[in-house]
Design a protein around this motif. Structure first.
Motif, short mmCIF file in Angstrom:
data_model
loop_
_atom_site.label_atom_id
_atom_site.label_comp_id
_atom_site.label_asym_id
_atom_site.label_seq_id
_atom_site.Cartn_x
_atom_site.Cartn_y
_atom_site.Cartn_z
N VAL A 22 -8.17 -25.24 20.89
CA VAL A 22 -9.08 -24.54 21.73
C VAL A 22 -8.52 -23.05 21.85
CG1 VAL A 22 -9.87 -26.38 22.98
CG2 VAL A 22 -7.76 -25.42 23.80
N ALA A 23 -7.74 -22.56 20.89
CA ALA A 23 -7.22 -21.28 20.71
C ALA A 23 -6.32 -20.64 21.60
CB ALA A 23 -8.60 -20.29 20.63
N PHE A 24 -5.27 -21.33 22.16
CA PHE A 24 -4.22 -21.13 22.97
C PHE A 24 -3.15 -20.87 21.83
CE2 PHE A 24 -6.84 -22.24 26.40
CZ PHE A 24 -6.43 -21.43 27.66
N ASN A 29 1.01 -21.87 28.34
CA ASN A 29 -0.18 -20.99 28.76
C ASN A 29 -1.41 -21.76 29.08
OD1 ASN A 29 1.32 -18.57 28.86
ND2 ASN A 29 0.43 -17.87 26.82
N PHE A 30 -1.63 -22.86 28.19
CA PHE A 30 -2.76 -23.92 28.16
C PHE A 30 -2.68 -24.43 29.40
CE2 PHE A 30 -4.08 -28.24 27.54
CZ PHE A 30 -5.39 -27.92 27.49
N ASN A 31 -1.35 -25.02 29.74
CA ASN A 31 -1.26 -25.98 31.06
C ASN A 31 -1.32 -25.14 32.15
OD1 ASN A 31 -0.58 -28.34 29.55
ND2 ASN A 31 1.69 -27.84 29.45
N ARG A 32 -1.12 -24.17 32.26
CA ARG A 32 -1.32 -23.02 33.48
C ARG A 32 -2.78 -22.95 33.62
NH1 ARG A 32 0.92 -18.87 31.70
NH2 ARG A 32 2.99 -19.68 31.96
N GLU A 33 -3.47 -22.54 32.60
CA GLU A 33 -4.90 -22.23 32.78
C GLU A 33 -5.62 -23.72 33.08
OE1 GLU A 33 -8.29 -19.91 32.73
OE2 GLU A 33 -6.27 -19.49 33.09
N PHE A 34 -5.19 -24.63 32.45
CA PHE A 34 -6.08 -25.78 32.43
C PHE A 34 -6.04 -26.38 34.11
CE2 PHE A 34 -6.77 -30.43 32.62
CZ PHE A 34 -7.55 -30.70 31.76
N ILE A 40 -5.73 -30.00 38.10
CA ILE A 40 -4.78 -31.26 37.93
C ILE A 40 -4.09 -30.69 36.48
CG2 ILE A 40 -5.82 -32.90 39.20
CD1 ILE A 40 -7.08 -33.85 36.49
N ASN A 41 -3.01 -31.15 35.94
CA ASN A 41 -2.63 -30.92 34.57
C ASN A 41 -3.54 -31.63 33.61
OD1 ASN A 41 -1.23 -33.32 34.12
ND2 ASN A 41 0.46 -32.54 35.33
N PRO A 42 -3.12 -31.51 32.27
CA PRO A 42 -4.02 -32.17 30.96
C PRO A 42 -3.33 -33.70 31.30
CG PRO A 42 -2.95 -29.90 30.42
CD PRO A 42 -2.33 -30.27 31.74
#
Length: 70
Positions: A22-24, A29-34, A40-42
């Motif tokens: 998904v281009a992270f 950074n992905f976890n923070r944005e998610f 909630i976290n992934p």
């Protein structure tokens, strides 16, 4: 982020693979944005969700609601 949610519902795909799909560039950074988008976290998302396209539609709505209007 809707695509990431859909992919997380597939238990056979590693989270790190999803991050790059998904281009992270970084998992942090992905976890923070998610977490910002879904609250909630992934890992929690994967544990709580059942497979199906309906959740991806809900998340896409959440994402579009947060986009700034110009």
């Amino acid at each position: 982020m809707a695509e990431a949610c859909r992919l997380l519902e597939s238990a056979d795909i590693a989270t790190t693979t999803i991050v790059y799909d998904v281009a992270f560039l970084a998992k942090s950074n992905f976890n923070r944005e998610f977490r910002r988008v879904t609250c909630i976290n992934p890992i929690e998302w994967r544990a709580k969700r059942t497979p199906g396209p309906a959740q991806a539609v809900v998340v896409e709505k959440m994402v579009s609601d947060r986009r700034p209007t110009l």
